[in-house]
Scaffold this active site. Structure first.
Site, PDB file in Angstrom:
ATOM      1  N   PRO A 161       0.781  -1.232   0.000  1.00 17.33           N
ATOM      2  CA  PRO A 161       0.000   0.000   0.000  1.00 17.33           C
ATOM      3  C   PRO A 161       0.813   1.282   0.000  1.00 17.33           C
ATOM      4  CG  PRO A 161       0.058  -0.939   2.197  1.00 17.33           C
ATOM      5  CD  PRO A 161       0.773  -1.917   1.305  1.00 17.33           C
ATOM      6  N   CYS A 162       2.122   1.215   0.211  1.00 19.51           N
ATOM      7  CA  CYS A 162       2.920   2.440   0.349  1.00 19.51           C
ATOM      8  C   CYS A 162       3.920   2.661  -0.778  1.00 19.51           C
ATOM      9  CB  CYS A 162       3.653   2.429   1.698  1.00 19.51           C
ATOM     10  SG  CYS A 162       2.556   2.458   3.127  1.00 19.51           S
ATOM     11  N   PHE A 163       4.808   1.689  -1.016  1.00 19.66           N
ATOM     12  CA  PHE A 163       5.894   1.906  -1.961  1.00 19.66           C
ATOM     13  C   PHE A 163       5.423   2.366  -3.344  1.00 19.66           C
ATOM     14  CE2 PHE A 163       9.463  -0.894   0.039  1.00 19.66           C
ATOM     15  CZ  PHE A 163       9.690   0.104   0.961  1.00 19.66           C
ATOM     16  N   ARG A 213       2.620   3.812  -4.437  1.00 18.13           N
ATOM     17  CA  ARG A 213       1.944   5.115  -4.490  1.00 18.13           C
ATOM     18  C   ARG A 213       2.879   6.253  -4.096  1.00 18.13           C
ATOM     19  NH1 ARG A 213      -1.789   7.218  -0.212  1.00 18.13           N
ATOM     20  NH2 ARG A 213      -0.641   7.061   1.738  1.00 18.13           N
ATOM     21  N   ASP A 214       3.843   5.981  -3.208  1.00 20.49           N
ATOM     22  CA  ASP A 214       4.756   7.043  -2.806  1.00 20.49           C
ATOM     23  C   ASP A 214       5.654   7.461  -3.967  1.00 20.49           C
ATOM     24  OD1 ASP A 214       3.587   6.823  -0.366  1.00 20.49           O
ATOM     25  OD2 ASP A 214       5.379   6.209   0.725  1.00 20.49           O
TER      26      ASP A 214
END
Length: 459
Positions: A269-271, A273-274
């Protein structure tokens, strides 16, 4: 004495912070708009699936309160952490609607509170969001000014799903963006009481902290992608081995070995989209975005590259087995996961797919992907088995016994996980990603490499 704090948002990070802080002897109040989440935390139960969350909440229930009322939580605490969703919007930036709603409620509570209070935004946002978009909400709702009347910090966490409690309590550093020194000092002091490893605090302006947070993840993904590029390159060079190459690179202190393992791409969920968000920010501010754009583009093409490698190995009417669907071991999250994408890509090419992951029970929306009850079932029915995550559960399989029951099985190991576990067997055809053919066994590979030099005009 440790200050009582409140945490707005009882998702994976928020609920885990409640548990972690309570485990360190701190009193904490959890707040959420979801009555079920509030009831769960109030009763010492995990509202979400996360390692050790249930047991830690239960063991420290006497120091935990939970409520639907933001005003109550702010009134009875000294610091309020805001950990609400900031999903990607259509531009690739982060939407901050939920944070604005939380800040509005906190501001109303601050209007009637005389004591100094620090508000800490922990949700990931892009530079400018906290000061330009959210601070005015707090000041308008409270009728007060940040600095003299209340404190405001931006302090994101660097955690991984599946190890949130451990990561929160043992950070490499704490990142504190502050409106003024008093707010930063208050938060640094509190972190010093909670963290178990005496991690240093990096205090700075809010904008610097916002940029530092998004940059950390983007840099890590760049490192992962570089290792994956090396893995693909090694596959084309006779005698090459990505693990040997990356171990050498990692020995250089300027580079380091963490996240430098060639395999499948990053997910979760993070890498992803960041990286997209940093590219958006760079373009929006008129600066080149080539780095994050290239990293993202390289990552999303990996499943297609691996399917192209797998497809010729599958007999007509055969079955592909995927072991590992979550974005990493010990996780049930399939968001942007390479294993899930690989299963979907195989099905999209008309291949029959059967898959298993220890924590994933279904792949919703993935037509043509059949879920197996165990890894052994996948191995028994598939013609080609792909090891898509480096999960220890897959090394625990009795490969000798399973292969004894098979006439033929092709294993494609994306992580070199089974290099010393596949027995010499007429049934087993073992392919590893990230390694080239043994010198002298692949004439085409040898010729391609030789042609770079034998066909080069003499100077």
């Amino acid at each position: 004495m440790m200050a009582r704090v409140s945490i707005v948002g009882l998702g994976k990070l928020g609920a885990s912070m409640v548990a972690a802080i309570a485990s360190r002897g701190g009193d904490v109040i959890g707040v959420d708009v979801n009555p079920d989440a509030v009831a769960a935390v109030a009763n010492g139960r995990a509202p979400v699936l996360e390692t050790d969350l249930d047991t830690t909440l239960a063991a420290n229930r006497d120091r935990i309160r939970a409520t639907l009322d933001v005003a109550e939580a702010v009134r009875d605490s000294t610091i309020t952490f805001v950990i609400v969703p900031t999903p990607s919007d259509a531009r690739g930036a982060f939407a901050f609607d939920a944070a604005a709603t939380a800040f509005e409620a906190i501001g109303r509570a601050l209007r009637t509170k005389d004591a100094y209070h620090v508000v800490v935004l922990t949700s990931t946002v892009l530079p400018g969001t906290t000061r330009q978009a959210l601070l005015p909400v707090l000041e308008r709702a409270s009728g007060k000014r940040a600095g003299p009347d209340f404190g405001l910090c931006y302090s994101p966490e660097f955690i991984a799903l599946g190890s949130v409690i451990r990561d929160f309590l043992n950070p490499d550093f704490t990142l504190i963006g502050e409106i003024d020194a008093r707010a930063g000092e208050t938060l640094e002091t509190y972190y010093g009481q909670v963290m178990t490893n005496h991690a240093p605090a990096r205090r700075m302006s809010i904008e610097n902290a916002e940029l530092a947070k998004i940059s950390v993840n983007s840099f890590v993904t760049m490192k992962i992608t570089f290792a994956n590029m090396l893995a693909a390159l090694c596959e084309a060079i006779p005698g090459a081995d990505v693990d040997v190459v990356t171990q050498a690179l990692g020995s250089d202190r300027r580079i380091g070995s963490r996240y430098l393992t060639g395999g499948l791409g990053y997910g979760g969920p993070c890498f992803p989209r960041d990286n997209v968000a940093l590219a958006f920010l760079a373009r929006a501010l008129g600066t080149p975005a080539l780095g994050p754009e290239a990293t993202d583009a390289a990552n999303v093409q990996i499943p297609a590259r691996v399917v192209a490698r797998i497809a010729p190995l599958v007999p007509t009417g055969g079955t592909v087995g995927i072991l590992g669907l979550a974005y990493k071991p010990a996780s049930h999250v399939v968001e942007a996961a390479q294993g899930a994408a690989l299963a979907e890509a195989c099905a999209g090419r008309g291949l029959r797919v059967v898959a298993f992951d220890p924590l994933v029970t279904a792949l919703l929306g993935r037509d043509g992907v059949q879920m197996a009850a165990s890894a052994a079932e996948v191995v028994e029915v598939a013609d080609v088995v792909v090891i898509a995550t480096p999960d220890p559960a897959f090394t625990a399989i009795d490969w000798t016994a399973l292969l004894a029951r098979r006439r033929a099985l092709t294993i494609v190991d994306a992580w070199r996980l089974l290099s010393d576990r596949i027995p010499a067997s007429a049934a087993a055809r073992y392919h590893v990603l990230g390694r080239g053919p043994t010198p002298g066994t692949d004439a085409n590979a040898e010729a391609r490499l030789a042609s770079l030099w034998t066909d080069t005009p003499a100077r």
